[in-house]
Design a protein around this motif. Structure first.
Motif, PDB file in Angstrom:
ATOM      1  N   PRO A 196     -22.848  68.211-115.409  1.00  7.72           N
ATOM      2  CA  PRO A 196     -21.722  68.104-114.471  1.00  7.72           C
ATOM      3  C   PRO A 196     -22.064  67.395-113.167  1.00  7.72           C
ATOM      4  N   SER A 197     -23.230  67.669-112.588  1.00  2.00           N
ATOM      5  CA  SER A 197     -23.579  67.051-111.307  1.00  2.00           C
ATOM      6  C   SER A 197     -23.833  65.553-111.426  1.00  2.00           C
ATOM      7  N   GLY A 198     -23.846  65.041-112.643  1.00  2.00           N
ATOM      8  CA  GLY A 198     -24.051  63.612-112.847  1.00  2.00           C
ATOM      9  C   GLY A 198     -22.874  62.914-113.488  1.00  2.00           C
ATOM     10  N   ARG A 199     -21.714  63.603-113.551  1.00  2.00           N
ATOM     11  CA  ARG A 199     -20.500  62.991-114.111  1.00  2.00           C
ATOM     12  C   ARG A 199     -19.442  62.893-113.009  1.00  2.00           C
ATOM     13  N   PHE A 200     -18.930  61.674-112.797  1.00  2.00           N
ATOM     14  CA  PHE A 200     -17.960  61.475-111.725  1.00  2.00           C
ATOM     15  C   PHE A 200     -16.745  60.706-112.240  1.00  2.00           C
ATOM     16  N   LEU A 201     -15.660  60.833-111.494  1.00  2.00           N
ATOM     17  CA  LEU A 201     -14.393  60.225-111.878  1.00  2.00           C
ATOM     18  C   LEU A 201     -13.851  59.377-110.741  1.00  2.00           C
ATOM     19  N   THR A 202     -13.301  58.224-111.092  1.00  2.00           N
ATOM     20  CA  THR A 202     -12.567  57.437-110.110  1.00  2.00           C
ATOM     21  C   THR A 202     -11.551  56.580-110.846  1.00  2.00           C
ATOM     22  N   GLY A 203     -10.600  56.052-110.125  1.00  2.00           N
ATOM     23  CA  GLY A 203      -9.578  55.205-110.725  1.00  2.00           C
ATOM     24  C   GLY A 203      -8.492  54.939-109.705  1.00  2.00           C
ATOM     25  N   HIS A 204      -7.709  53.909-109.976  1.00  2.00           N
ATOM     26  CA  HIS A 204      -6.649  53.507-109.060  1.00  2.00           C
ATOM     27  C   HIS A 204      -5.314  53.557-109.782  1.00  2.00           C
ATOM     28  N   SER A 205      -4.268  54.005-109.095  1.00  2.00           N
ATOM     29  CA  SER A 205      -2.910  54.033-109.625  1.00  2.00           C
ATOM     30  C   SER A 205      -2.838  54.998-110.817  1.00  2.00           C
ATOM     31  N   SER A 206      -2.461  54.520-112.005  1.00  2.00           N
ATOM     32  CA  SER A 206      -2.465  55.411-113.169  1.00  2.00           C
ATOM     33  C   SER A 206      -3.874  55.914-113.434  1.00  2.00           C
ATOM     34  N   GLY A 207      -4.869  55.056-113.195  1.00  2.00           N
ATOM     35  CA  GLY A 207      -6.257  55.491-113.315  1.00  2.00           C
ATOM     36  C   GLY A 207      -6.616  56.538-112.280  1.00  2.00           C
ATOM     37  N   GLY A 208      -5.977  56.486-111.116  1.00  2.00           N
ATOM     38  CA  GLY A 208      -6.181  57.503-110.092  1.00  2.00           C
ATOM     39  C   GLY A 208      -5.634  58.850-110.525  1.00  2.00           C
ATOM     40  N   PHE A 268     -17.088  68.083-114.502  1.00  2.00           N
ATOM     41  CA  PHE A 268     -17.345  66.920-113.655  1.00  2.00           C
ATOM     42  C   PHE A 268     -17.856  67.339-112.282  1.00  2.00           C
ATOM     43  N   GLY A 269     -18.589  66.432-111.647  1.00  2.00           N
ATOM     44  CA  GLY A 269     -19.165  66.716-110.341  1.00  2.00           C
ATOM     45  C   GLY A 269     -18.311  66.309-109.164  1.00  2.00           C
ATOM     46  N   GLY A 270     -17.261  65.514-109.405  1.00  2.00           N
ATOM     47  CA  GLY A 270     -16.393  65.105-108.309  1.00  2.00           C
ATOM     48  C   GLY A 270     -15.456  64.002-108.729  1.00  2.00           C
ATOM     49  N   SER A 271     -14.353  63.866-107.994  1.00  2.00           N
ATOM     50  CA  SER A 271     -13.335  62.868-108.298  1.00  2.00           C
ATOM     51  C   SER A 271     -12.950  62.116-107.032  1.00  2.00           C
ATOM     52  N   TRP A 272     -12.883  60.780-107.139  1.00  2.00           N
ATOM     53  CA  TRP A 272     -12.446  59.923-106.048  1.00  2.00           C
ATOM     54  C   TRP A 272     -11.261  59.102-106.564  1.00  2.00           C
ATOM     55  N   ALA A 273     -10.062  59.586-106.312  1.00  2.90           N
ATOM     56  CA  ALA A 273      -8.842  58.956-106.817  1.00  2.90           C
ATOM     57  C   ALA A 273      -8.195  58.128-105.716  1.00  2.90           C
ATOM     58  N   SER A 274      -7.751  56.929-106.063  1.00  2.00           N
ATOM     59  CA  SER A 274      -7.053  56.101-105.075  1.00  2.00           C
ATOM     60  C   SER A 274      -5.632  55.806-105.542  1.00  2.00           C
ATOM     61  N   SER A 275      -4.698  55.956-104.614  1.00  2.00           N
ATOM     62  CA  SER A 275      -3.280  55.665-104.848  1.00  2.00           C
ATOM     63  C   SER A 275      -2.803  56.182-106.204  1.00  2.00           C
ATOM     64  N   PRO A 276      -3.039  57.466-106.493  1.00  2.00           N
ATOM     65  CA  PRO A 276      -2.712  57.973-107.832  1.00  2.00           C
ATOM     66  C   PRO A 276      -1.215  58.045-108.069  1.00  2.00           C
ATOM     67  N   ASP A 277      -0.820  57.882-109.324  1.00  2.00           N
ATOM     68  CA  ASP A 277       0.558  58.180-109.717  1.00  2.00           C
ATOM     69  C   ASP A 277       0.874  59.599-109.252  1.00  2.00           C
ATOM     70  N   PRO A 278       2.159  59.970-109.193  1.00  2.00           N
ATOM     71  CA  PRO A 278       2.531  61.235-108.546  1.00  2.00           C
ATOM     72  C   PRO A 278       1.694  62.432-108.984  1.00  2.00           C
TER      73      PRO A 278
END
Length: 545
Positions: free
Chosen positions: A300-312, A326-336
């Motif tokens: 878990p401490s080595g799995r991360f998530l990111t994405g933009h829009s629908s990917g967010g 997962f160890g953390g998520s960095w979402a940008s401009s996510p869908d609602p």
């Protein structure tokens, strides 16, 4: 979120009907040239735009382009062209924004397309689609025109074809090529759901110095693209990440882009009664399979998530749904992410309507520089004409809605009136509303989720997605949870605007990559002479709750 296909505004109308006059001709005969195919089927689309200096010599009339606000389109399904190799389309029916007879008199540029694989709503016209030449016709029509499907669109360029790209982009794509690995992971869960063999595509980018036989392992970042992307585009977009690692602007990590495109839109890697168990496939099959093939940390401490829009949306949902994985998520401009602000609409308000607010004002879907570009009603209208499925709004139904007796997802709202189905909205809330999940399940989530959520969005997001992010922040504050929210003043939905600080478009890439690495390597090891960068500043409003 929504691509340029939704940017359609109402066309000017004129009173063409005169008392006692015959109705204008609205039918077209569309023929299939023998050299193209013995027969063909698909969604037949007829596009028309007023003749202008911009399109007078154009070879394409489409929903994209500088004049797309004045595009007319009509559509119908075609099962066969029959023995005479001709079908008709009545442009008065199944048309947007209204029937052909309602268009202002004048010269129009017209083109016909046969969408053979039914994905126009998602990716537009593509390889194998049949297309006519662009012709100029005067409306109202005096006779029934005949238009021939003239040519077949060629296959897509090769994965690493850089023809026509800016030199810098071409250089980065070429440099990343030896480090990109094209993977297909067979999914037993999706195969069981579909009844036919299913696999998920992914690109794996390995960092500088990677040794597949060595003992060193790497933190891994899982990401997915915006609505409209595909596996080919996903691979090209990783070239920027390679450049940042190669120049030591970000730490060495393995990056994986996951393809979640489907005939119904994007699956978001969410378990769905309509699309299938995509979340189960991700966490129990796809990631474990990749971890067995590559030198990944595999914890878990080595799995991360990111994405933009629908990917967010995917990056945030996977974090909230599987917080211990997962160890953390960095979402940008996510869908609602909170359906109290679903593209500006509170889905839970009694009598909610997607098309008009309580005062009867049309609800906007897209804005630019303070001006409304298109409304939700217009976007829904164009999706309906282009095809039954695959559009952004219908994609939400396929992911979030309950399944009807006929095997299709229940629509959130009536496509004619805009009225929201309260029962469907309640199903969405109970199963996919991240804000609601935080508020109602925090005691269970807190241990594994607290401090792992990071969201960045522009205050002028093109699709009003900042409203839902504010609601999510309020949900964290309500339960006393820790999360980070960044609001970039004046930034639209563009990832370049959201990630930029003081003119540096890669600033947020560096900030989040360093934050991920700090979680994976709390001892401070960087794996090389990493260029240290302070947190991206500029004019952003950063809120830690």
């Amino acid at each position: 979120m929504i691509t340029a296909m939704a940017r359609l505004l109402a066309l000017p109308l004129s009173g063409l009907a005169l008392i006692g006059a015959a109705p204008p001709e609205t039918r077209f005969d569309i023929s299939l040239r023998a050299a193209l195919s013995d027969d063909a089927s698909g969604r037949l689309l007829l596009f028309a735009a007023p003749l202008s200096t911009d399109n007078g010599k154009s070879e394409d009339i489409d929903i994209y382009g500088p004049d797309d606000a004045r595009i007319f389109v009509a559509g119908r399904d075609v099962a066969s062209f029959g023995p005479d190799r001709t079908v008709s389309i009545d442009a008065e029916e199944g048309a947007f924004p209204k029937g052909l007879a309602g268009l202002a008199p004048g010269d129009y540029r017209v083109q016909v397309v046969l969408d053979r694989d039914g994905d126009y709503n998602y990716g537009g016209r593509g390889p194998g689609d049949l297309v006519s030449k662009v012709v100029t016709l005067r409306l109202p029509l005096g006779a029934r025109p005949s238009i021939a499907l003239d040519h077949k669109l060629p296959a897509a360029p090769a994965q690493f074809d850089v023809t026509g790209l800016p030199p810098r982009a071409a250089e980065q794509i070429t440099a990343s090529r030896p480090h990109l690995h094209d993977e297909r992971v067979v999914s037993t869960a999706l195969t069981r759901f579909r009844g036919t063999p299913q696999s998920v595509a992914a690109w794996v980018l390995t960092p500088p110095g990677y040794d597949p036989h060595g003992r060193v392992t790497y933190p891994t970042v899982y990401t997915a693209g915006a609505f409209g992307t595909n596996h080919r585009v996903d691979g090209q977009q990783l070239s920027r990440i390679w450049h940042l690692m190669e120049t030591k602007a970000i730490p060495p990590m393995i990056w994986v882009t996951l393809d979640f495109a489907s005939p119904t839109g994007t699956t978001e890697f969410a378990d769905s009664v309509n699309n299938g168990p995509w979340g189960e496939a991700l966490t129990r099959e796809i990631i474990p399979a990749l971890e067995s093939r590559y030198r990944m940390d595999a914890k878990p401490s080595g799995r991360f998530l990111t994405g933009h829009s629908s990917g967010g949306w995917f990056a945030l949902w996977a974090m909230v749904r599987y917080p211990a994985f997962f160890g953390g998520s960095w979402a940008s401009s996510p869908d609602p992410v909170d359906f109290r602000h679903f593209i500006g609409v509170d889905l839970y308000q009694p009598g909610a309507n997607m098309y008009r607010d309580a005062q009867g004002v049309a609800r906007p879907l897209e804005r630019a520089h303070g001006a409304v570009k298109t409304t939700i009603a217009q976007a829904a209208g164009i999706e309906t004409v282009l095809g039954r499925d695959g559009g952004q709004l219908r994609s939400f139904d396929w992911t979030f809605s309950p399944r009807r007796a006929d095997g299709t997802p229940a629509p959130l709202f009536d496509r004619v009136t805009g009225a929201v189905d309260a029962q469907v909205a309640a199903y969405w809330r109970d199963n996919y509303d991240s804000g609601h999940r935080i508020e109602t399940q925090w005691p269970r989530l807190r241990h594994d989720l607290d401090g792992k959520v990071h969201v960045v969005v522009g205050t002028a997001d093109s699709y009003y997605l900042d409203g839902a992010v504010h609601d999510l922040e309020a949900a964290f504050r309500k339960v006393g949870g820790r999360a980070e929210f960044i609001y970039v003043p004046g930034a639209s939905h563009s990832i370049n605007e959201v990630y930029a600080r003081d003119g540096d478009r890669n600033a947020y890439y560096r900030e989040m990559a360093q934050a991920m690495y700090a979680v994976a390597r709390p001892s401070g090891a960087t794996g090389g002479a990493l260029k240290r960068n302070p947190p991206a500043g500029g004019r952003v409003r950063r809120r830690a709750v």
